[in-house]
Design a protein around this motif. Structure first.
Motif, mmCIF file in Angstrom:
data_model
loop_
_atom_site.group_PDB
_atom_site.id
_atom_site.type_symbol
_atom_site.label_atom_id
_atom_site.label_comp_id
_atom_site.label_asym_id
_atom_site.label_seq_id
_atom_site.Cartn_x
_atom_site.Cartn_y
_atom_site.Cartn_z
ATOM 1 N N GLY A 73 0.810 -1.430 0.118
ATOM 2 C CA GLY A 73 0.080 0.092 0.067
ATOM 3 C C GLY A 73 0.890 1.365 0.144
ATOM 4 N N GLN A 74 2.096 1.042 0.596
ATOM 5 C CA GLN A 74 2.997 2.269 0.625
ATOM 6 C C GLN A 74 3.941 2.289 -0.606
ATOM 7 N N LYS A 75 3.622 1.398 -1.437
ATOM 8 C CA LYS A 75 4.714 1.136 -2.650
ATOM 9 C C LYS A 75 6.114 1.002 -2.443
ATOM 10 N N LEU A 76 6.168 -0.056 -1.408
ATOM 11 C CA LEU A 76 7.792 -0.093 -0.876
ATOM 12 C C LEU A 76 7.989 -1.593 -1.261
ATOM 13 N N THR A 77 9.310 -1.722 -1.696
ATOM 14 C CA THR A 77 9.790 -2.991 -1.867
ATOM 15 C C THR A 77 10.279 -3.839 -0.642
ATOM 16 N N ARG A 78 10.438 -4.908 -0.573
ATOM 17 C CA ARG A 78 10.825 -5.600 0.723
ATOM 18 C C ARG A 78 12.288 -5.030 0.877
ATOM 19 N N GLU A 79 12.972 -4.812 -0.078
ATOM 20 C CA GLU A 79 14.422 -4.230 0.189
ATOM 21 C C GLU A 79 14.326 -2.836 0.798
ATOM 22 N N ALA A 80 13.400 -2.110 0.284
ATOM 23 C CA ALA A 80 13.126 -0.718 0.869
ATOM 24 C C ALA A 80 12.738 -0.831 2.079
ATOM 25 N N LEU A 81 11.950 -1.717 2.657
ATOM 26 C CA LEU A 81 11.325 -1.777 3.867
ATOM 27 C C LEU A 81 12.617 -2.457 4.968
ATOM 28 N N ALA A 82 13.265 -3.287 4.400
ATOM 29 C CA ALA A 82 14.599 -3.970 4.993
ATOM 30 C C ALA A 82 15.328 -2.705 5.285
ATOM 31 N N ARG A 83 15.561 -1.702 4.404
ATOM 32 C CA ARG A 83 16.457 -0.752 4.776
ATOM 33 C C ARG A 83 16.218 0.278 5.921
ATOM 34 N N VAL A 84 14.611 0.574 5.968
ATOM 35 C CA VAL A 84 14.127 1.627 6.769
ATOM 36 C C VAL A 84 13.938 0.854 7.968
ATOM 37 N N SER A 85 13.842 -0.477 8.125
ATOM 38 C CA SER A 85 13.454 -1.084 9.297
ATOM 39 C C SER A 85 14.819 -1.788 9.770
ATOM 40 N N ASP A 86 15.896 -1.881 9.211
ATOM 41 C CA ASP A 86 17.069 -2.452 9.747
ATOM 42 C C ASP A 86 16.519 -4.015 9.999
ATOM 43 N N VAL A 87 16.110 -4.573 9.171
ATOM 44 C CA VAL A 87 15.542 -5.942 9.287
ATOM 45 C C VAL A 87 15.761 -6.733 7.916
ATOM 46 N N ILE A 131 12.039 -10.488 6.313
ATOM 47 C CA ILE A 131 10.727 -9.956 5.852
ATOM 48 C C ILE A 131 9.907 -10.720 5.011
ATOM 49 N N THR A 132 10.676 -11.564 3.928
ATOM 50 C CA THR A 132 10.162 -12.463 3.034
ATOM 51 C C THR A 132 9.621 -13.728 3.914
ATOM 52 N N LYS A 133 10.336 -14.260 4.635
ATOM 53 C CA LYS A 133 9.807 -15.140 5.512
ATOM 54 C C LYS A 133 8.702 -14.798 6.309
ATOM 55 N N ILE A 134 8.554 -13.928 7.075
ATOM 56 C CA ILE A 134 7.335 -13.290 7.642
ATOM 57 C C ILE A 134 6.013 -13.122 6.997
ATOM 58 N N GLU A 135 6.284 -12.568 5.811
ATOM 59 C CA GLU A 135 5.287 -12.280 4.916
ATOM 60 C C GLU A 135 4.721 -13.518 4.141
ATOM 61 N N HIS A 136 5.536 -14.638 4.201
ATOM 62 C CA HIS A 136 5.030 -15.854 3.482
ATOM 63 C C HIS A 136 4.747 -16.993 4.730
ATOM 64 N N GLY A 137 4.656 -16.412 5.811
ATOM 65 C CA GLY A 137 4.599 -17.394 7.101
ATOM 66 C C GLY A 137 5.461 -18.314 7.131
ATOM 67 N N LYS A 138 6.706 -18.411 6.733
ATOM 68 C CA LYS A 138 7.652 -19.215 6.902
ATOM 69 C C LYS A 138 8.629 -19.259 8.117
ATOM 70 N N THR A 139 8.336 -18.372 8.956
ATOM 71 C CA THR A 139 8.917 -18.487 10.254
ATOM 72 C C THR A 139 8.086 -18.576 11.457
ATOM 73 N N ASP A 140 8.672 -19.191 12.294
ATOM 74 C CA ASP A 140 7.798 -19.574 13.567
ATOM 75 C C ASP A 140 7.496 -18.499 14.505
ATOM 76 N N ASN A 141 8.567 -17.854 14.696
ATOM 77 C CA ASN A 141 8.561 -16.780 15.754
ATOM 78 C C ASN A 141 9.426 -15.601 15.360
ATOM 79 N N PRO A 142 9.358 -14.489 14.721
ATOM 80 C CA PRO A 142 10.333 -13.648 14.410
ATOM 81 C C PRO A 142 10.824 -12.781 15.504
ATOM 82 N N GLY A 143 10.145 -12.702 16.500
ATOM 83 C CA GLY A 143 10.310 -11.860 17.801
ATOM 84 C C GLY A 143 9.556 -10.533 17.540
ATOM 85 N N ILE A 144 9.265 -10.315 18.762
ATOM 86 C CA ILE A 144 8.313 -8.868 18.866
ATOM 87 C C ILE A 144 9.196 -7.859 18.587
ATOM 88 N N GLN A 145 10.595 -7.927 18.720
ATOM 89 C CA GLN A 145 11.555 -6.719 18.413
ATOM 90 C C GLN A 145 11.495 -6.607 17.056
#
Length: 91
Positions: A27-41, A46-60
């Motif tokens: 919705g913000q027209k961000l790529t995963r790469e751009a979000l990774a840069r601004v979020s330091d993740v 990010i890809t794993k979380i979006e696809h439900g491929k991680t059990d527990n990414p952690g609240i941080q």
């Protein structure tokens, strides 16, 4: 899996958060790469979380992504609750 709130199936899982993150990111027209840069993740995380491929990414990690999207964790959960409500209305 980390349970964050109740949905129509009785549990809130990380794939629901991933869908919320993806919807907000797109919705913000961000790529995963751009979000990774601004979020330091890493993009891979990010890809794993979006696809439900991680059990527990952690609240941080979720908090960093939320900040990168300019929303709160509550906003991420609210977005998921809204989608669950829409699905429940249809079913």
């Amino acid at each position: 899996m980390e349970k964050l709130l109740v949905n129509r199936g009785g549990e809130k899982n990380m794939s629901d958060i991933g869908l919320s993150i993806r919807r907000l990111r797109e919705g913000q027209k961000l790529t995963r790469e751009a979000l990774a840069r601004v979020s330091d993740v890493p993009t891979t995380t990010i890809t794993k979380i979006e696809h439900g491929k991680t059990d527990n990414p952690g609240i941080q990690t979720i908090e960093k992504i939320a900040q990168g999207l300019g929303v709160s964790i509550a906003d991420l959960l609210s977005d998921v609750e809204t989608e669950v409500s829409r699905v429940n209305m249809v079913t």
